[in-house]
Design a protein around this motif. Structure first.
Motif, PDB file in Angstrom:
ATOM      1  N   ARG A 654       0.833  -1.204   0.000  1.00  0.00           N
ATOM      2  CA  ARG A 654       0.000   0.000   0.000  1.00  0.00           C
ATOM      3  C   ARG A 654       0.871   1.259   0.000  1.00  0.00           C
ATOM      4  O   ARG A 654       0.560   2.241  -0.679  1.00  0.00           O
ATOM      5  CB  ARG A 654      -0.941  -0.020   1.205  1.00  0.00           C
ATOM      6  CG  ARG A 654      -1.963   1.102   1.208  1.00  0.00           C
ATOM      7  CD  ARG A 654      -3.134   0.789   2.142  1.00  0.00           C
ATOM      8  NE  ARG A 654      -2.704   0.453   3.497  1.00  0.00           N
ATOM      9  CZ  ARG A 654      -2.755  -0.778   4.012  1.00  0.00           C
ATOM     10  NH1 ARG A 654      -3.195  -1.786   3.284  1.00  0.00           N
ATOM     11  NH2 ARG A 654      -2.358  -0.994   5.253  1.00  0.00           N
ATOM     12  N   GLU A 657       2.208   1.891  -3.425  1.00  0.00           N
ATOM     13  CA  GLU A 657       1.191   2.365  -4.363  1.00  0.00           C
ATOM     14  C   GLU A 657       0.832   3.828  -4.137  1.00  0.00           C
ATOM     15  O   GLU A 657       0.440   4.519  -5.078  1.00  0.00           O
ATOM     16  CB  GLU A 657      -0.062   1.492  -4.225  1.00  0.00           C
ATOM     17  CG  GLU A 657       0.131   0.067  -4.739  1.00  0.00           C
ATOM     18  CD  GLU A 657      -0.997  -0.862  -4.311  1.00  0.00           C
ATOM     19  OE1 GLU A 657      -1.912  -0.372  -3.606  1.00  0.00           O
ATOM     20  OE2 GLU A 657      -0.954  -2.055  -4.669  1.00  0.00           O
ATOM     21  N   THR A 658       0.966   4.318  -2.912  1.00  0.00           N
ATOM     22  CA  THR A 658       0.574   5.705  -2.629  1.00  0.00           C
ATOM     23  C   THR A 658       1.704   6.689  -2.899  1.00  0.00           C
ATOM     24  O   THR A 658       1.434   7.866  -3.188  1.00  0.00           O
ATOM     25  CB  THR A 658       0.132   5.849  -1.160  1.00  0.00           C
ATOM     26  OG1 THR A 658       1.182   5.372  -0.307  1.00  0.00           O
ATOM     27  CG2 THR A 658      -1.130   5.059  -0.894  1.00  0.00           C
ATOM     28  N   GLU A 661       1.720   8.699  -6.327  1.00  0.00           N
ATOM     29  CA  GLU A 661       0.698   9.736  -6.422  1.00  0.00           C
ATOM     30  C   GLU A 661       1.157  11.018  -5.739  1.00  0.00           C
ATOM     31  O   GLU A 661       0.855  12.129  -6.201  1.00  0.00           O
ATOM     32  CB  GLU A 661      -0.601   9.233  -5.781  1.00  0.00           C
ATOM     33  CG  GLU A 661      -1.767  10.197  -5.895  1.00  0.00           C
ATOM     34  CD  GLU A 661      -2.191  10.463  -7.332  1.00  0.00           C
ATOM     35  OE1 GLU A 661      -2.830  11.514  -7.573  1.00  0.00           O
ATOM     36  OE2 GLU A 661      -1.868   9.647  -8.223  1.00  0.00           O
ATOM     37  N   LEU A 662       1.895  10.891  -4.631  1.00  0.00           N
ATOM     38  CA  LEU A 662       2.413  12.073  -3.941  1.00  0.00           C
ATOM     39  C   LEU A 662       3.365  12.849  -4.840  1.00  0.00           C
ATOM     40  O   LEU A 662       3.291  14.086  -4.905  1.00  0.00           O
ATOM     41  CB  LEU A 662       3.123  11.650  -2.649  1.00  0.00           C
ATOM     42  CG  LEU A 662       3.908  12.754  -1.923  1.00  0.00           C
ATOM     43  CD1 LEU A 662       2.987  13.884  -1.492  1.00  0.00           C
ATOM     44  CD2 LEU A 662       4.655  12.177  -0.728  1.00  0.00           C
ATOM     45  N   THR A 670      -2.373  13.970  -0.623  1.00  0.00           N
ATOM     46  CA  THR A 670      -1.530  12.823  -0.998  1.00  0.00           C
ATOM     47  C   THR A 670      -0.414  12.612   0.010  1.00  0.00           C
ATOM     48  O   THR A 670      -0.024  11.473   0.290  1.00  0.00           O
ATOM     49  CB  THR A 670      -0.939  13.046  -2.403  1.00  0.00           C
ATOM     50  OG1 THR A 670      -0.244  14.320  -2.444  1.00  0.00           O
ATOM     51  CG2 THR A 670      -2.023  13.057  -3.459  1.00  0.00           C
ATOM     52  N   ALA A 673      -1.887  10.808   2.902  1.00  0.00           N
ATOM     53  CA  ALA A 673      -2.133   9.405   2.564  1.00  0.00           C
ATOM     54  C   ALA A 673      -0.850   8.592   2.664  1.00  0.00           C
ATOM     55  O   ALA A 673      -0.851   7.460   3.169  1.00  0.00           O
ATOM     56  CB  ALA A 673      -2.732   9.308   1.160  1.00  0.00           C
ATOM     57  N   VAL A 674       0.259   9.160   2.189  1.00  0.00           N
ATOM     58  CA  VAL A 674       1.536   8.445   2.260  1.00  0.00           C
ATOM     59  C   VAL A 674       1.991   8.293   3.706  1.00  0.00           C
ATOM     60  O   VAL A 674       2.463   7.224   4.119  1.00  0.00           O
ATOM     61  CB  VAL A 674       2.609   9.174   1.423  1.00  0.00           C
ATOM     62  CG1 VAL A 674       3.978   8.541   1.642  1.00  0.00           C
ATOM     63  CG2 VAL A 674       2.256   9.118  -0.054  1.00  0.00           C
ATOM     64  N   ALA A 677      -0.033   5.542   5.235  1.00  0.00           N
ATOM     65  CA  ALA A 677       0.405   4.225   4.765  1.00  0.00           C
ATOM     66  C   ALA A 677       1.755   3.857   5.360  1.00  0.00           C
ATOM     67  O   ALA A 677       1.992   2.691   5.739  1.00  0.00           O
ATOM     68  CB  ALA A 677       0.477   4.224   3.239  1.00  0.00           C
TER      69      ALA A 677
END
Length: 748
Positions: A654, A657-658, A661-662, A670, A673-674, A677
């Motif tokens: 995960r 995958e994140t 995007e950051l 973003t 989210a990172v 994760a």
């Protein structure tokens, strides 16, 4: 009693003889090499011209122009450029024969095909590095230079091709022979100077960084200089292998040194940044971590000094340093474990993570410094096992910017060709081929429009001088020797201008276009109208090229810099999903190559450059940690897959995958989210480690995994990172940082 006045005795001025000797010494070191270069190039050019006349070539001036096109200070650079010029000319000649055979009866299709080919060659030129790009330029330029006249007279195509190749070969042979035999200036001494100065500079950086005297700004400036050194060393190596068999025997080790240097400099920067973050922390445990790890930092500098206290510089001294580094590396893990055990009760979980991460980074610094020093020491031997290195430097170029350069060259050729056909201008072919050639040649310049403008001014001077020579001097000359004597002053002046960075464009314009206009063919024509037509065609071609660079997505726009910066950030995507084989080297070299391109484009815009350097450091830190994390996980999956439970693998996937995007869309959402994760992955790995007993190798493997995750977290929280959210209006960007940390050093 009165105090005697203190008289200040002025230092005696140096004697006239000493002043003269100092001035002569300075002239010998600075100006004399330039004059040697001027005489060599003019001599080589006139030699090629004389041979061209002796062989009754149609246009001996092409041999003379070839000398000035491939001229370089070092013989290795000349040989490299000459090699790719021959290759490009041969490929272009084959394409000419093909296009003339296909489109001889339809000039419109021939011009369209030629424009497409020149556009493709320009894309290849922009996508490659060093003199390889010149081969692509010549492949396209040859199609224009030979193909346009050949299309008008298809029956002479083969003869034109053979004559062109012969003229170029004569020029290349002459400049190569003169450069190698007359006061040769080899590339290898410059290569040695770069290697030695870089090693010495890095020894100083290690001492100041691990010794606590280097601040953030100083470290970033040093790393910025290293970016240019990495590119420069690779360029010199690729040239020096043409001239020096000793360099060819060590080419693999030189490439290896560049790779090891990139990895090492990234690691040192990461360690410095981690320690800076600890210093900005208000947690008392952070200071304890600093106190625990700092003694090890102070032990590194003595390993890189000679017995007399001087820093290691030469390859011979590096062998002794490598032995000391190896012994230190063997003892370091045991000593770090002992320090961790002694202080474990005094540290919270966060501090233990900081210590483990710092000690892991320190071990990697020592390990890679040892490898780098071993390779440097191996250079004293002609053959060595470290020569076996197949991972070449991998440049990274945006296909978007390369395609724009190709489209610009093609559009310029199509536009001028259309004007030529519609107007029936006798010299329209000259304007078309020169515009296309200069679009390709100057695409790699930092400011192509400015470079073309300076060349245009040189062409104006060449046009005036050429008219005087053609119609007032040449008719009074008799034989080659008088012609050579008449040409020498102008050629010397032009070559001398090319040695001055600010005047090089003017000199290049005169060097290439004065012979084109003033040097007669074997069958001399005195045609004033034709001369003026060709001179106007040259000016028009360069003016149109300048306008094309100013209007058709100029490379100097902020858009280009932002696009390259986006490509730089996308390197993290490669780190997350690229094949692990050779990924670290591809990631390192690609990131630095993109940064070098940005540096060239932002020489007069320090704000853009500083922002790009921030992204480079963030990309290198996080991308490198991701690659090492993936490598560790691959080893766990293949060797002991049960070491981590399924939820841990899912959390790590995960995170991977994140992260892209950051870096594709950096914003608070973003980034949050990172961080989420990453925190989840840390918790899962900590739970896998647990309080229960594990074998040392298993625990160490899990601790390394945890260290990579923790370093990614600290990099995301770095207050100076471009990943940090921009401060709100009225809020100080440093309000959440301890006062005085801007540029703070991580005092050991």
């Amino acid at each position: 009693m009165s105090t005697p006045a203190t008289s200040v005795q002025a230092s005696p001025s140096p004697s006239p003889g000493r002043q003269l000797r100092e001035a002569a010494s300075e002239w010998w070191q600075t100006d004399f090499p330039n004059w040697i270069y001027v005489f060599k190039m003019v001599f080589a050019g006139l030699l090629a011209l004389g041979i061209g006349y002796a062989l009754n070539l149609d246009s001996p001036r092409s041999a003379l122009i070839t000398v000035f096109i491939v001229m370089q200070p070092q013989s290795g650079m000349i040989l490299a450029k000459s090699f790719y010029r021959v290759v490009g000319t041969l490929i272009g000649s084959v394409v000419v024969v093909l296009f003339v055979g296909l489109f001889a009866q339809t000039p419109e299709l021939f011009l369209l095909a030629s424009a497409c080919w020149i556009g493709l060659c320009t894309v290849g030129s922009a996508h490659n590095r060093n003199f390889r790009s010149y081969g692509f330029v010549l492949s396209g330029y040859t199609v224009a230079l030979i193909g346009l006249p050949a299309a008008l007279n298809p029956a002479t195509t083969f003869t034109s091709v053979m004559t062109r190749v012969t003229e170029i070969t004569v020029g290349i042979v002459c400049v190569g022979v003169v450069s190698a035999l007359v006061f040769p200036q080899a590339s290898s001494p410059g290569l040695v100077r770069i290697i030695r100065s870089r090693f010495t500079a890095f020894v100083d950086l290690i001492g100041s960084t691990l010794g606590g005297t280097s601040d953030r700004k100083q470290l970033e400036a040093t790393n910025a200089r290293f970016v240019g050194d990495i590119i420069g060393l690779e360029a010199l190596r690729s040239s020096a292998i043409f001239e020096d068999p000793e360099v060819r025997l060590r080419s693999g080790r030189l490439t290896r040194m560049n790779s090891e240097f990139m990895a090492l400099s990234t690691r040192v920067h990461a360690l410095h940044q981690l320690m800076n973050r600890l210093h900005t922390s208000s947690n008392a445990s952070a200071q304890r971590v600093i106190d625990m790890i700092s003694p090890y930092f102070r032990e590194v500098q003595p390993l890189l000094t000679r017995s007399g206290g001087e820093p290691v510089m030469g390859a011979l001294d590096a062998a002794d340093a490598a032995l000391k580094l190896d012994a230190y590396k063997q003892e370091l893990p045991r000593r770090v474990r002992a320090t961790r055990t002694e202080n474990a009760q005094l540290l919270d979980d966060e501090a233990i993570l900081d210590f483990d991460t710092a000690s892991e980074l320190l071990y990697r610094v020592i390990d890679e410094l040892h490898a780098y020093t071993l390779t440097y020491a191996s250079l004293v031997q002609r053959r060595h096992e470290r020569e076996q290195w197949e991972h070449n430097y991998a440049p990274k170029t945006s296909m978007v910017t390369a395609s724009i350069a190709g489209a610009r060259a093609a559009i310029t050729l199509i536009g001028l060709s259309t004007f030529w056909i519609l107007s029936g201008w006798p010299s329209g072919s000259v304007a078309a081929l020169n515009a296309a050639a200069f679009c390709a040649i100057t695409s790699a310049a930092p400011d192509p429009a400015k470079a073309t403008r300076t060349v245009t001014m040189g062409v104006v001077v060449a046009m005036v001088l050429g008219y005087v020579y053609t119609f007032h001097i040449l008719p009074r000359l008799d034989g080659f020797w008088m012609l050579a004597a008449a040409l020498t002053p102008v050629l010397m002046m032009a070559v001398l201008l090319t040695t001055k960075p600010k005047l090089a464009g003017y000199g290049l314009g005169i060097c290439i276009f004065f012979p084109f206009l003033a040097v007669p063919d074997n069958l001399v024509h005195f045609d004033a109208a034709g001369y003026i037509n060709e001179a106007i065609a040259l000016i028009v071609s360069l003016v149109v090229t300048t306008i094309a660079f100013m209007l058709l997505l100029p490379p100097t726009t902020n858009w280009t810099v932002r696009h390259l910066e986006k490509q730089l950030r996308k390197q993290v995507v490669q780190a997350c999903f690229g094949k692990l084989a050779h990924l670290a080297l591809q990631f390192e070299s690609g990131t630095r190559d993109l940064m070098h391109q940005i540096t060239v484009l932002t020489s007069s815009r320090p704000g853009l450059r500083q922002n790009a350097f921030g992204w480079m450091f963030a990309t290198l830190e996080i991308g490198h940690a991701v690659i090492e994390l993936r490598t560790e996980l691959q080893a766990i999956r293949s060797g002991n897959p049960g070491l981590l439970p399924p939820p841990a693998y899912a959390a790590l996937d995960r995170l991977r995958e994140t992260l892209p995007e950051l870096f594709n869309h950096p914003n608070p959402a973003t980034r949050a989210a990172v961080l989420s994760a990453n925190d989840g992955a840390i918790a899962e790995v900590q739970q896998a480690i647990g309080p229960h007993y594990r074998e040392r190798s298993e625990r160490h493997r899990l601790q390394r995994t945890l260290s990579y995750l923790h370093f990614i977290r600290t990099a995301l929280l770095d207050p100076y990172s471009p990943l940090q959210p921009a401060p709100k209006d009225g809020q100080d960007s440093n309000s959440n940082i301890t006062s005085g940390t801007n540029g703070a050093s991580h005092a050991a």
